[in-house]
Design a protein around this motif. Structure first.
Motif, PDB file in Angstrom:
ATOM      1  N   LEU A 199      20.715  40.885  35.345  1.00  0.00           N
ATOM      2  CA  LEU A 199      22.143  41.251  35.274  1.00  0.00           C
ATOM      3  C   LEU A 199      22.729  41.539  36.655  1.00  0.00           C
ATOM      4  O   LEU A 199      23.825  42.091  36.753  1.00  0.00           O
ATOM      5  CB  LEU A 199      22.333  42.492  34.390  1.00  0.00           C
ATOM      6  CG  LEU A 199      22.643  42.283  32.909  1.00  0.00           C
ATOM      7  CD1 LEU A 199      23.009  43.614  32.257  1.00  0.00           C
ATOM      8  CD2 LEU A 199      23.774  41.275  32.692  1.00  0.00           C
ATOM      9  N   TYR A 234      25.678  34.632  32.827  1.00  0.00           N
ATOM     10  CA  TYR A 234      27.144  34.578  32.889  1.00  0.00           C
ATOM     11  C   TYR A 234      27.702  33.834  31.672  1.00  0.00           C
ATOM     12  O   TYR A 234      28.634  34.313  31.008  1.00  0.00           O
ATOM     13  CB  TYR A 234      27.560  33.886  34.202  1.00  0.00           C
ATOM     14  CG  TYR A 234      29.022  33.557  34.322  1.00  0.00           C
ATOM     15  CD1 TYR A 234      29.941  34.518  34.732  1.00  0.00           C
ATOM     16  CD2 TYR A 234      29.487  32.268  34.042  1.00  0.00           C
ATOM     17  CE1 TYR A 234      31.290  34.211  34.846  1.00  0.00           C
ATOM     18  CE2 TYR A 234      30.829  31.949  34.159  1.00  0.00           C
ATOM     19  CZ  TYR A 234      31.725  32.923  34.560  1.00  0.00           C
ATOM     20  OH  TYR A 234      33.056  32.620  34.673  1.00  0.00           O
ATOM     21  N   LEU A 289      27.282  35.953  28.558  1.00  0.00           N
ATOM     22  CA  LEU A 289      28.239  37.069  28.459  1.00  0.00           C
ATOM     23  C   LEU A 289      29.625  36.569  28.055  1.00  0.00           C
ATOM     24  O   LEU A 289      30.340  37.225  27.303  1.00  0.00           O
ATOM     25  CB  LEU A 289      28.329  37.812  29.794  1.00  0.00           C
ATOM     26  CG  LEU A 289      27.132  38.697  30.135  1.00  0.00           C
ATOM     27  CD1 LEU A 289      27.223  39.168  31.582  1.00  0.00           C
ATOM     28  CD2 LEU A 289      27.056  39.893  29.196  1.00  0.00           C
ATOM     29  N   LEU A 324      35.381  39.761  31.817  1.00  0.00           N
ATOM     30  CA  LEU A 324      35.001  40.507  30.615  1.00  0.00           C
ATOM     31  C   LEU A 324      36.106  41.450  30.151  1.00  0.00           C
ATOM     32  O   LEU A 324      36.245  41.715  28.961  1.00  0.00           O
ATOM     33  CB  LEU A 324      33.724  41.318  30.868  1.00  0.00           C
ATOM     34  CG  LEU A 324      32.401  40.558  30.797  1.00  0.00           C
ATOM     35  CD1 LEU A 324      31.264  41.436  31.301  1.00  0.00           C
ATOM     36  CD2 LEU A 324      32.119  40.113  29.360  1.00  0.00           C
ATOM     37  N   ARG A 368      33.851  44.056  24.934  1.00  0.00           N
ATOM     38  CA  ARG A 368      33.378  43.585  26.244  1.00  0.00           C
ATOM     39  C   ARG A 368      32.072  44.235  26.688  1.00  0.00           C
ATOM     40  O   ARG A 368      31.325  43.646  27.432  1.00  0.00           O
ATOM     41  CB  ARG A 368      34.465  43.816  27.300  1.00  0.00           C
ATOM     42  CG  ARG A 368      34.867  45.275  27.398  1.00  0.00           C
ATOM     43  CD  ARG A 368      36.101  45.466  28.249  1.00  0.00           C
ATOM     44  NE  ARG A 368      36.535  46.853  28.113  1.00  0.00           N
ATOM     45  CZ  ARG A 368      37.543  47.365  28.749  1.00  0.00           C
ATOM     46  NH1 ARG A 368      38.248  46.621  29.564  1.00  0.00           N
ATOM     47  NH2 ARG A 368      37.870  48.629  28.571  1.00  0.00           N
ATOM     48  N   ARG A 402      28.731  42.418  24.641  1.00  0.00           N
ATOM     49  CA  ARG A 402      28.516  40.958  24.643  1.00  0.00           C
ATOM     50  C   ARG A 402      27.028  40.617  24.720  1.00  0.00           C
ATOM     51  O   ARG A 402      26.550  39.735  24.013  1.00  0.00           O
ATOM     52  CB  ARG A 402      29.244  40.299  25.824  1.00  0.00           C
ATOM     53  CG  ARG A 402      30.674  40.741  26.026  1.00  0.00           C
ATOM     54  CD  ARG A 402      31.631  40.136  25.072  1.00  0.00           C
ATOM     55  NE  ARG A 402      31.677  38.694  25.155  1.00  0.00           N
ATOM     56  CZ  ARG A 402      32.532  37.946  24.476  1.00  0.00           C
ATOM     57  NH1 ARG A 402      33.423  38.520  23.676  1.00  0.00           N
ATOM     58  NH2 ARG A 402      32.508  36.646  24.584  1.00  0.00           N
ATOM     59  N   LEU A 403      26.316  41.308  25.597  1.00  0.00           N
ATOM     60  CA  LEU A 403      24.886  41.006  25.758  1.00  0.00           C
ATOM     61  C   LEU A 403      24.110  41.425  24.506  1.00  0.00           C
ATOM     62  O   LEU A 403      23.232  40.706  24.038  1.00  0.00           O
ATOM     63  CB  LEU A 403      24.331  41.711  27.003  1.00  0.00           C
ATOM     64  CG  LEU A 403      22.864  41.401  27.316  1.00  0.00           C
ATOM     65  CD1 LEU A 403      22.663  39.917  27.626  1.00  0.00           C
ATOM     66  CD2 LEU A 403      22.371  42.252  28.489  1.00  0.00           C
ATOM     67  N   LEU A 442      28.705  45.335  33.937  1.00  0.00           N
ATOM     68  CA  LEU A 442      27.436  44.619  33.738  1.00  0.00           C
ATOM     69  C   LEU A 442      26.341  45.599  33.312  1.00  0.00           C
ATOM     70  O   LEU A 442      25.632  45.376  32.332  1.00  0.00           O
ATOM     71  CB  LEU A 442      27.032  43.877  35.015  1.00  0.00           C
ATOM     72  CG  LEU A 442      27.924  42.688  35.394  1.00  0.00           C
ATOM     73  CD1 LEU A 442      27.581  42.178  36.787  1.00  0.00           C
ATOM     74  CD2 LEU A 442      27.805  41.568  34.364  1.00  0.00           C
ATOM     75  N   ASN A 464      26.830  46.684  29.827  1.00  0.00           N
ATOM     76  CA  ASN A 464      26.324  45.701  28.865  1.00  0.00           C
ATOM     77  C   ASN A 464      24.816  45.848  28.680  1.00  0.00           C
ATOM     78  O   ASN A 464      24.309  45.734  27.566  1.00  0.00           O
ATOM     79  CB  ASN A 464      26.674  44.272  29.306  1.00  0.00           C
ATOM     80  CG  ASN A 464      27.887  43.734  28.585  1.00  0.00           C
ATOM     81  OD1 ASN A 464      27.785  43.204  27.482  1.00  0.00           O
ATOM     82  ND2 ASN A 464      29.055  43.928  29.190  1.00  0.00           N
ATOM     83  N   SER A 518      22.839  47.274  25.159  1.00  0.00           N
ATOM     84  CA  SER A 518      21.875  46.392  24.479  1.00  0.00           C
ATOM     85  C   SER A 518      20.539  47.052  24.222  1.00  0.00           C
ATOM     86  O   SER A 518      19.752  46.553  23.425  1.00  0.00           O
ATOM     87  CB  SER A 518      21.564  45.166  25.351  1.00  0.00           C
ATOM     88  OG  SER A 518      22.720  44.580  25.836  1.00  0.00           O
TER      89      SER A 518
END
Ligand code: ADP
Ligand code: MG
Length: 256
Positions: free
Chosen positions: A39, A61, A64, A98, A104, A107-108, A133, A136, A140
């Motif tokens: 990431l 990228y 995402l 994002l 947003r 996403r991951l 980032l 994200n 997760s």
């Protein structure tokens, strides 16, 4: 079902990427199915896993932004024995793009849900910031692995990260917890490092991993060969420590 862990610390140069690729390689070595997610737009974990970031057809990228699935974008590192969802400079733009998208920060998480049966471990190498980032990554994950050097300001440096993890836990991801603090680049001859190490154990108790990663030049040399130390020089002290850490992680998740 894959256990997903972020390797995070908002400081740069503390050993996040080294921890990510060597733990991936160590886990692969002991028979685990592993996906490494890079990431960080610097793409060091990608390169350090033997995957050329400049040659990526698809990367994290695309995942995402929803234009590729993890299965489509991940590539196998034959030399390292794990799958790589790579990153390169393109990822730096994702931060802005994002903002416009729904969900947003998740996403991951959504993308990884599709492959959770394919892996035992997913390790996410985070950038040195508490950005969208990193968010994200934290959304997760089941847990965070925090590599840290036993230096004078080590404990202060942790406060921001611990607060962010608490906030994400409260608002976005109830699963999230600190799995543990990993002492890296450790030199037992330095009295201060011993003292900080003792302080850490005093504060965080069994949240401090038993395994200690020594300062070892072979770990620092390995990336220039596009390999984790564990693969580049398995006999090196640092590599052996990471394999030991892989065993410790396998044991920890049994208790989770
Ligand atoms: P981060 O991802 O947090 O920025 P890196 O993993 O890239 O940190 O490590 C920073 C630098 O320290 C790199 O040059 C790396 O090779 C080196 N390094 C990391 N861990 C060790 C270690 N245990 N012994 C010696 N050098 C290390
Ligand atoms: Mg890094």
């Amino acid at each position: 079902m894959a256990r997903i862990f972020c390797v995070a610390n908002q400081k740069g140069g503390v050993g996040k990427t080294t921890t990510t690729v060597n733990l991936c390689a160590g886990l692969a070595k002991v028979g685990q199915r592993v996906l490494m997610v890079d990431l960080d737009p610097q793409g060091n974990a990608t390169m350090g896993s033997g995957v050329d970031k400049r040659q990526l057809a698809l990367s994290v990228y695309d995942v995402l932004l929803g234009s590729a699935s993890v299965r489509e974008a991940a590539v196998r590192s034959e030399s390292c024995g794990y799958q790589v969802l790579g990153a390169n400079r393109e990822l730096a733009g994702a931060e802005v793009e994002l903002v416009e998208l729904e969900q947003r920060e998740k996403r991951l998480k959504t993308a990884l849900a599709e492959v959770e049966a394919d892996y035992d471990f997913v390790l996410i190498d985070c950038p040195p910031s508490l950005s969208m980032l990193t968010l994200n990554g934290l959304c997760s994950a089941h847990g965070v692995i925090v590599p840290m050097q036993c230096e004078y300001f080590a404990l202060e440096g942790l406060t921001d990260l611990v607060n962010t993890i608490k906030q994400v836990h409260a608002n976005l991801n109830k699963d999230l917890q600190i799995i543990g603090l990993l002492r890296v680049m450790f030199d037992p001859r330095i009295t201060l490092q011993q003292q900080v190490s003792d302080q850490l154990k005093g504060h965080f108790g069994d949240k401090v991993f038993n395994t200690v990663i020594p300062r070892n030049v072979r770990l620092a040399e390995a990336p220039s060969y596009g390999l984790p130390g564990v693969v580049f020089d398995p006999a090196a002290k640092g590599s052996q420590a990471f394999v030991e850490f892989a065993h410790e992680m396998v044991e920890r998740i049994k208790a989770m």
